[in-house]
Design a protein around this motif. Sequence first.
Motif: not given
Length: 561
Positions: A258-277
Amino acid sequence: KAYPSASKLLLLSTCSGGGLLVYSDSSPSRRTLTADGQEIKKKKVVVLGSGWSGYSFLSHFNNPNYDVQVVSPRNFFLFTPLLPSVTNGTVEARSIVEPIRGLMRKKGFEYTEAECVKIDPSNKKIHCKSKDSTSLKGTTEFDMDYDILVIAVGAKPNTFNTPGVEEHAHFLKEADDALKIRRSVINCFERASLPDLTEEERKKIIHFVVVGGGPTGVEFSAELHDFLVEDVAKIYPKVQEFTRITLLEAGDHILNMFDKRITAFAEEKFQRDGIDLKTKSMVVGVTADEISTKERGSGEVVSEPYGMVVWSTGIGSRPVIKDFMHQIGQGQRRVLATDEWLRVEGCDSVYALGDTATINQRRVMEDIAAIFGKADKGETGTLNKKEFKGVVKDICQRYPQVELYLKKKKLRNIANLLKSANGDNTELSIETFKQALSEVDTQMKNLPATAQVASQQGKYLAKCFNKMEKCEKKPEGPLRFRGEGRHRFQPFRYRHFGSFAPLGGEQTAAELPGDWVSIGHSSQWLWYSVYASKLVSWRTRSLVVSDWVRRFIFGRDSSSI
Ligand code: FAD
């Protein structure tokens, strides 16, 4: 009026010892009578698979001069994009499957519930096995002849031969897989709620590990997280604090297509949600209790206890296809190769669609060089910028993979690549162009297989068959780019309508044509409407929409049936 040929004698022999019933459907074609009593021999088209490409082929096929016989181990079409939603009960499995018997009856096709286990292209035969049947006390095997074979068997999950994965991990490919995951998640919570467990034991049991940061792994993680936050917190309040989701990805980032903006958003969101990425983390083994990963930076191997593992790292060829590839000299390839008309290379009467095949890139590259050569007018060996754009447009129209790549790289990146390779010269040499395209070639091989491609291929091939007679009578179709002679049809062209990545919490990332990226709640509503409209019948559409409404009102069902 159609009547079966006399050669359709099914029961050949019965092996008493193993309870094996073997029969043969050796009717390659039937005959039909025209109004003036003339006999037309019908060709027999055998379609393997009732998934995205097979179903699309069958629903668009409309030529009474062919006999169509479908062979598939499942008698339904499965709407895979909503499969992750089945794993937590947002949507019920039955809501996303469409029985294919209805379509068969409507179209006058025949269906056999069986799996093709061998393709014999030299004798135009397939060998099939039906599922174990208790009434027949064994397995039923049979051969079937074909005049034209359409292979649409999809792919199987790829474990990369990682030890322990087959035995201990869940896959997410079929409806049964999703139901097993759903049961397993609930069972984990019930087990973790048992009395007399230590905190460590509870933590282990409700540690969910997802392997693979592609769209499926990410969507499943998001769905699981939603379930934990919205439902588990209320249903299992005592153990909720011990829950953990870990998402493992061997590459540098998740959603890397996906576009880099989507990747960055998804990674940040998962971190905020407490998903251990954990990125750069490659799984090297799974045992009944632990999952081991090798960290790419340090080379260290780390083992962690888990309660449930879901494996979603991509797809590989099915055994029947691997065997077929060996027979036709494609044994060295990863996936079955077709030409741009979806004919399997080296087998004129065999077509392959969807995840099971790919358009041969070497040929594509040669064709691209030919387009370039044609546009080059043969004199200077160079193109100016305007001509270059024209060539790129031409290539994009013919080759969906290149178009996707250029879009991803934002066309100008390619132009820049060419520019830097060519100094300040605004004219581009054929050699420079070929060099740049070899990078495109590498990228193209990594394109994900999608339902969008599969269904468009099914529709394309059906339309070719629908106008076969007309084109045979008037074969002055477009010139094939390479090779001798003319071809009756335009090559397959893919139209990309965009991709979605649901990220949980009613937020979705959408990458739409024209490099339009949208992330958030509005895209979630777009996702709801697109997927509801893409469901193949009003029955499934109404079931899915009512599932969504039910979930909003009552929450998800947490029973483990
Ligand atoms: P399939 O749809 O897998 O169909 C294969 C058919 O062949 C099945 O009916 C199977 O039973 C049958 N079959 C198997 N073996 C044999 C055999 N030996 N003989 C006869 N028949 C056989 N793509 C998107 O574009 N968007 C998405 O949002 C999306 N989400 C996805 C989510 C999940 C969880 C998964 C697993 C996939 C998703 N995909 C998505 C990918 C998409 O599902 C595949 O690309 C698509 O299903 C490929 O279609 P196909 O016809 O090649 O194979």
